[in-house]
Design a protein around this motif. Structure first.
Motif, PDB file in Angstrom:
ATOM      1  N   PHE A  75       0.836  -1.201   0.000  1.00  0.00           N
ATOM      2  CA  PHE A  75       0.000   0.000   0.000  1.00  0.00           C
ATOM      3  C   PHE A  75       0.875   1.257   0.000  1.00  0.00           C
ATOM      4  O   PHE A  75       0.565   2.255  -0.646  1.00  0.00           O
ATOM      5  CB  PHE A  75      -0.888  -0.018   1.246  1.00  0.00           C
ATOM      6  N   LEU A  79       1.843   5.389  -2.087  1.00  0.00           N
ATOM      7  CA  LEU A  79       1.673   6.617  -1.325  1.00  0.00           C
ATOM      8  C   LEU A  79       2.982   7.420  -1.346  1.00  0.00           C
ATOM      9  O   LEU A  79       2.997   8.624  -1.622  1.00  0.00           O
ATOM     10  CB  LEU A  79       1.287   6.245   0.102  1.00  0.00           C
ATOM     11  N   ASP A 141      -3.595   9.015   5.858  1.00  0.00           N
ATOM     12  CA  ASP A 141      -4.139   7.694   6.126  1.00  0.00           C
ATOM     13  C   ASP A 141      -4.474   7.450   7.596  1.00  0.00           C
ATOM     14  O   ASP A 141      -5.626   7.290   7.938  1.00  0.00           O
ATOM     15  CB  ASP A 141      -3.159   6.627   5.596  1.00  0.00           C
ATOM     16  N   SER A 153      -8.926   8.630   3.266  1.00  0.00           N
ATOM     17  CA  SER A 153     -10.039   8.165   2.448  1.00  0.00           C
ATOM     18  C   SER A 153     -11.325   8.118   3.252  1.00  0.00           C
ATOM     19  O   SER A 153     -11.298   8.016   4.474  1.00  0.00           O
ATOM     20  CB  SER A 153      -9.736   6.762   1.919  1.00  0.00           C
ATOM     21  N   ASN A 238      -7.998  -5.485   4.145  1.00  0.00           N
ATOM     22  CA  ASN A 238      -7.175  -4.953   3.053  1.00  0.00           C
ATOM     23  C   ASN A 238      -6.970  -6.063   2.029  1.00  0.00           C
ATOM     24  O   ASN A 238      -7.447  -7.186   2.203  1.00  0.00           O
ATOM     25  CB  ASN A 238      -5.842  -4.403   3.579  1.00  0.00           C
ATOM     26  N   ASP A 266      -8.288  -1.305  -0.599  1.00  0.00           N
ATOM     27  CA  ASP A 266      -7.073  -0.585  -1.012  1.00  0.00           C
ATOM     28  C   ASP A 266      -6.922  -0.552  -2.526  1.00  0.00           C
ATOM     29  O   ASP A 266      -6.550   0.451  -3.092  1.00  0.00           O
ATOM     30  CB  ASP A 266      -5.770  -1.192  -0.448  1.00  0.00           C
ATOM     31  N   ILE A 268      -4.577  -2.455  -4.196  1.00  0.00           N
ATOM     32  CA  ILE A 268      -3.138  -2.416  -4.499  1.00  0.00           C
ATOM     33  C   ILE A 268      -2.932  -2.972  -5.904  1.00  0.00           C
ATOM     34  O   ILE A 268      -3.742  -3.754  -6.393  1.00  0.00           O
ATOM     35  CB  ILE A 268      -2.300  -3.216  -3.474  1.00  0.00           C
ATOM     36  N   GLN A 283      -8.815   2.785  -3.101  1.00  0.00           N
ATOM     37  CA  GLN A 283      -8.392   4.041  -2.486  1.00  0.00           C
ATOM     38  C   GLN A 283      -7.441   4.730  -3.444  1.00  0.00           C
ATOM     39  O   GLN A 283      -6.618   4.081  -4.078  1.00  0.00           O
ATOM     40  CB  GLN A 283      -7.588   3.776  -1.223  1.00  0.00           C
ATOM     41  N   THR A 285      -4.514   5.887  -3.523  1.00  0.00           N
ATOM     42  CA  THR A 285      -3.316   5.878  -2.702  1.00  0.00           C
ATOM     43  C   THR A 285      -2.262   6.884  -3.169  1.00  0.00           C
ATOM     44  O   THR A 285      -1.678   7.618  -2.372  1.00  0.00           O
ATOM     45  CB  THR A 285      -2.701   4.476  -2.722  1.00  0.00           C
ATOM     46  N   TYR A 286      -2.034   6.901  -4.466  1.00  0.00           N
ATOM     47  CA  TYR A 286      -1.071   7.845  -5.016  1.00  0.00           C
ATOM     48  C   TYR A 286      -1.481   9.279  -4.682  1.00  0.00           C
ATOM     49  O   TYR A 286      -0.682  10.085  -4.227  1.00  0.00           O
ATOM     50  CB  TYR A 286      -0.976   7.644  -6.529  1.00  0.00           C
ATOM     51  N   LEU A 288      -3.370  10.242  -2.285  1.00  0.00           N
ATOM     52  CA  LEU A 288      -3.248  10.437  -0.841  1.00  0.00           C
ATOM     53  C   LEU A 288      -1.864  11.022  -0.537  1.00  0.00           C
ATOM     54  O   LEU A 288      -1.726  12.013   0.186  1.00  0.00           O
ATOM     55  CB  LEU A 288      -3.393   9.078  -0.160  1.00  0.00           C
TER      56      LEU A 288
END
Lengths: 324, 324
Positions: A75, A79, A141, A153, A238, A266, A268, A283, A285-286, A288
């Motif tokens: 994850f 990020l 997060d 998120s 997750n 997530d 991933i 999510q 993630t990037y 975030l």
DNA sequence: ATTCAACATGTAACCGGATACACATTAAGG
DNA sequence: CCTTAATGTGTATCCGGTTACATGTTGAAT
């Protein structure tokens, strides 16, 4: 050959160091032709100002401390990547701190960051001790109610989406595997899940896990089917856990998704390569990481901040592990 | 409250800054009771020396530039983690540089590293330009003949192991998907593979891929079965490609491993969660990073270096995607 | 012609450590 | 008792930038 200094440039251009500094930083007054001379000297000497000297005087560097619980958890690289991409675009650099959920290492890093005059800290880790920290700080997060600046998120919505997706498959026995109870994210998630499930007559059970390590997820997956052989639907905390459960289900000969539904969280990158393709809650993630870095640098540079707490939407990625 | 400086400590202890410095660094002569007084003052003020000031004078910091092609590729986080763990134990910190195979960004980072007086650079990226770089430099993974200090896996052996494992399954048509031809690692791998395959009468074909991105691996996997429908065994350049090929094979209804054998490379953590479990060649990725950091710091600190080029063994991890 | 603001540039101090060098003091050796 | 080496400590400078302040122009306004 040793690197050129500002004094070398000053000498070559026939001006004082102050003038060179003004040219570099576009501050104060500098005459047209003086500026030209200085720029030429900089060019010829291939001069580039030493960041350390600058940091010393300013008591602030262009470095940002980046705290991550565990980069080997898939994850976080995304990020980190988002964070780093934004930092680079604004002239900042990340100092990496892999904390492994250990409060010792955590505070050790904060100390080192301070000694290096970091401009701020971007943390995907949270402990009560963090509120003592004086530098600009943004949490991504792992938010708590106390965090002032944060990006995270919408986990309540994520929980709802996961529960709805599972319900669509007409489940008989639902197991919700939740993350650590202490983490607010998990609590929100559960609240979202229960807001949907509790309106239905279907039985469901919630258990908790405290680790996101692969080995622990495997053990958990094994145990789940021993303890709850009758379950036909799992909401995982997750994607790692979801994949472990999926695999264990396959090993036990269960048909996916007919006899076992699984949904992760997530999204991933590796989920795309699972067979069957894992259904999960995506999510950003990037983003975030990217937005976390942006918020932090805006804070560092005293810009207007429209939103101290940024909540990002999530969405369902329907794979082949839930019934339609 | 602003941080205490060495002068504050000196004043409090009633000595000069030089003496304080001597105590901190255990250098030169310091009397017994003076030392005690200074230590006490340090304690009381909670003083900790500013790393930036030190770096400026020494022209060398405790920071190490860490260059990674792409942290979102699951091979590298483990490497980074190993590197960082060792660095921390020796009092160094990593500045992260995610290069994305872009020579521009690459040299931009080298420049920034220099401006920050990094003590050295640990790079999992390689370009011809890197040989100009003056600081202590260790290359991990992406080695060329020119690299002086390096840590890498025995890819020739890895190629042999993969080929042998595939041969055991009595293949009829083998496809070798190789990494970029320009990378020496790939060449060694191919050499190892061919050293085994060429002694057999079995047909095999080698194709190349230049990307380790998941999306590209998926496209490649799709194309493979279109172009070579008859293949029953694939040696992949890494686990990402292997998983993509495995998935595509399953989608086409092939029985694994009866109708399709696949072997990967790297043994990234996620392979354990694939179904069926991917067979792969294990690299000691964490150790690669750890030893790379050790070699670099030994170099920085002028220690005796017994081995400038460290080659680590690899081993077969027999999963369920090859026939026994 | 005088005044004052805007413009242009330089000098020197400062950021917080490390260390060369000078200057004691003490102890050992002849 | 004197010489010399070992020990202990302080002063001042340096690292390479930034900037407060001083100084000096120039030109427009009065």
């Amino acid at each position: 050959m040793t690197l050129a200094t500002i004094r070398d440039v000053a000498k070559k251009a026939g001006v004082s160091v102050a003038t060179v500094s003004r040219v570099i930083n576009d501050s104060g007054y500098v005459g047209q032709d003086t500026r030209k001379k200085v720029k030429q000297a900089i060019e010829e000497l291939n001069y580039s100002p030493n960041e350390v000297a600058r940091s010393l005087y300013q008591r602030k560097s262009k470095l940002i401390g980046l705290l991550i619980p565990d980069i080997s958890n898939p994850f976080f690289p995304l990020l980190a990547r988002g964070a780093e991409d934004h930092m680079r675009s604004r002239g900042y650099q990340a100092i990496l701190g892999n904390v492994q959920e250990d409060p010792e290492i955590f505070s050790e890093y904060l100390k080192t960051f301070n000694k290096n005059n970091v401009a701020g800290v971007l943390s995907a880790v949270n402990t009560p001790a963090i509120s003592d920290y004086a530098e600009p700080l943004v949490i991504v997060d792992r938010v708590t109610d106390k965090t002032e600046y944060s990006v995270f998120s919408n986990d309540y919505q994520g929980g709802m989406l996961a529960a709805k997706a599972i319900l669509q498959g007409r489940p008989k026995n639902i197991l919700v595997v939740a993350g650590p109870q202490a983490i607010k994210r998990s609590q929100d998630r559960i609240a979202g899940i229960e807001s949907i499930l509790s309106r239905q007559p279907i039985a469901y059970k919630i258990i908790h896990t405290n680790s996101f390590q692969i080995a622990d997820a495997e053990k958990m997956a094994f145990k789940i089917f021993e303890d709850y052989p009758e379950i036909d639907s799992v909401i995982a905390p997750n994607d790692i856990h979801a994949l472990a459960i999926l695999k264990q289900g396959l090993l036990l000969g269960k048909k996916i998704p007919q006899e076992l539904q699984v949904i992760g969280y997530d999204d991933i990158p590796m989920t795309r390569l699972s067979s069957p393709t894992l259904s999960t809650i995506h999510q950003s993630t990037y983003r975030l990481g990217w937005l976390g870095a942006k918020l932090l640098i805006d804070l560092i540079e005293d810009r207007n901040i429209s939103d101290k707490k940024i909540m990002l939407p999530v969405r369902l990625v329907a794979g082949d592990t839930i019934r339609k």
